[in-house]
Design an enzyme around this catalytic site. Structure first.
Site, PDB file in Angstrom:
ATOM      1  N   LYS A   1       6.366  -5.994 -16.048  1.00  0.00           N
ATOM      2  CA  LYS A   1       6.194  -6.713 -14.792  1.00  0.00           C
ATOM      3  C   LYS A   1       4.917  -7.550 -14.770  1.00  0.00           C
ATOM      4  CE  LYS A   1       5.933  -6.166  -9.805  1.00  0.00           C
ATOM      5  NZ  LYS A   1       5.989  -5.257  -8.671  1.00  0.00           N
TER       6      LYS A   1
ATOM      7  N   TYR B   1       2.771   2.175  -0.480  1.00  0.00           N
ATOM      8  CA  TYR B   1       3.699   2.338  -1.599  1.00  0.00           C
ATOM      9  C   TYR B   1       4.173   3.786  -1.728  1.00  0.00           C
ATOM     10  CZ  TYR B   1       5.393   2.036  -6.436  1.00  0.00           C
ATOM     11  OH  TYR B   1       6.152   2.087  -7.565  1.00  0.00           O
TER      12      TYR B   1
ATOM     13  N   ARG C   1       8.430   6.935  -9.938  1.00  0.00           N
ATOM     14  CA  ARG C   1       7.061   6.409  -9.920  1.00  0.00           C
ATOM     15  C   ARG C   1       6.382   6.742  -8.597  1.00  0.00           C
ATOM     16  NH1 ARG C   1       3.632   2.181 -12.078  1.00  0.00           N
ATOM     17  NH2 ARG C   1       2.934   0.717 -10.487  1.00  0.00           N
TER      18      ARG C   1
ATOM     19  N   ARG D   1       6.912   2.455 -14.638  1.00  0.00           N
ATOM     20  CA  ARG D   1       8.158   1.831 -14.182  1.00  0.00           C
ATOM     21  C   ARG D   1       9.248   2.093 -15.210  1.00  0.00           C
ATOM     22  NH1 ARG D   1       4.161  -1.951 -13.315  1.00  0.00           N
ATOM     23  NH2 ARG D   1       3.836  -2.516 -11.143  1.00  0.00           N
TER      24      ARG D   1
ATOM     25  N   HIS E   1      12.858   3.918  -9.313  1.00  0.00           N
ATOM     26  CA  HIS E   1      11.499   3.677  -8.816  1.00  0.00           C
ATOM     27  C   HIS E   1      10.976   4.873  -8.016  1.00  0.00           C
ATOM     28  CE1 HIS E   1       8.579   0.550  -9.125  1.00  0.00           C
ATOM     29  NE2 HIS E   1       8.229   0.687  -7.869  1.00  0.00           N
TER      30      HIS E   1
ATOM     31  N   HIS F   1      -2.588  -1.623  -8.479  1.00  0.00           N
ATOM     32  CA  HIS F   1      -2.485  -2.297  -7.182  1.00  0.00           C
ATOM     33  C   HIS F   1      -3.796  -2.998  -6.844  1.00  0.00           C
ATOM     34  CE1 HIS F   1       0.917   0.622  -5.813  1.00  0.00           C
ATOM     35  NE2 HIS F   1       1.372  -0.352  -6.570  1.00  0.00           N
TER      36      HIS F   1
END
Length: 166
Positions: free
Chosen positions: A49, A149, A117, A25, A114, A140
């Site tokens: 995060k 995603y 990523r 990220r 983003h 995840h």
């Protein structure tokens, strides 16, 4: 985009290259210093995060780019220094760099930091087809989250199954 960014700024080119090759990220990329990446085989990052510590093996291509980019830099230098004082560029600046490059190159859709990523994830999956490994890399909780995603949609799955046969 890489070529466009290279002509704009070597720092901006390296930001994009680092982002698409690490899968990190932007909040975990920007505070990195030369010493965090130069003398190691693995990136070690405490994710802002999640608070989780991630250890990521750097690809040979990424290590080569790091070596080239950091030549002549001090170990304590930020990888992505701001022109305003001794600090890294901010998230907004990074977003503007990526967004402007995408527009200049005719890339459609909402593009931001983003996207780097997700680009890493999409290409990792296309090359390996290993969703479990990618799930672990991204941290995840389920393969379905990872597939959604990176944009592997039902219609893409349908398309592949149309020609599948044993």
């Amino acid at each position: 985009m890489k070529e466009y960014l290279l002509h704009q700024s070597y720092r901006d080119y390296f930001l994009f290259t680092f982002g698409i090759n690490s899968g990190l990220r932007i909040s975990d990329i920007l505070p990195l210093r030369v010493m965090d990446v130069k003398y190691t085989e693995h990136l070690r990052v405490k994710e802002k995060k999640t608070g989780n510590v991630r250890k990521i093996k750097m690809t040979a291509a990424l290590k080569q780019e790091i070596e080239k980019y950091t030549r002549g830099m001090a170990d304590s230098d930020y990888l992505f220094p701001s022109r305003k004082g001794n600090r890294p560029i901010g998230r907004e600046t990074a977003w503007r760099i990526i967004n402007e490059a995408a527009k200049a190159c005719g890339v459609e859709g909402p593009i931001g930091t983003h996207t780097m990523r997700k680009t890493f994830g999409y290409h990792f999956y296309q090359q390996t087809k290993d969703v479990a490994m990618l799930q672990q890399i991204f941290g995840h909780s389920a393969p379905s989250i990872t597939l959604r995603y990176i944009g592997i949609h039902d219609d893409m799955i349908d398309e592949v199954l149309e020609t599948f046969s044993l």
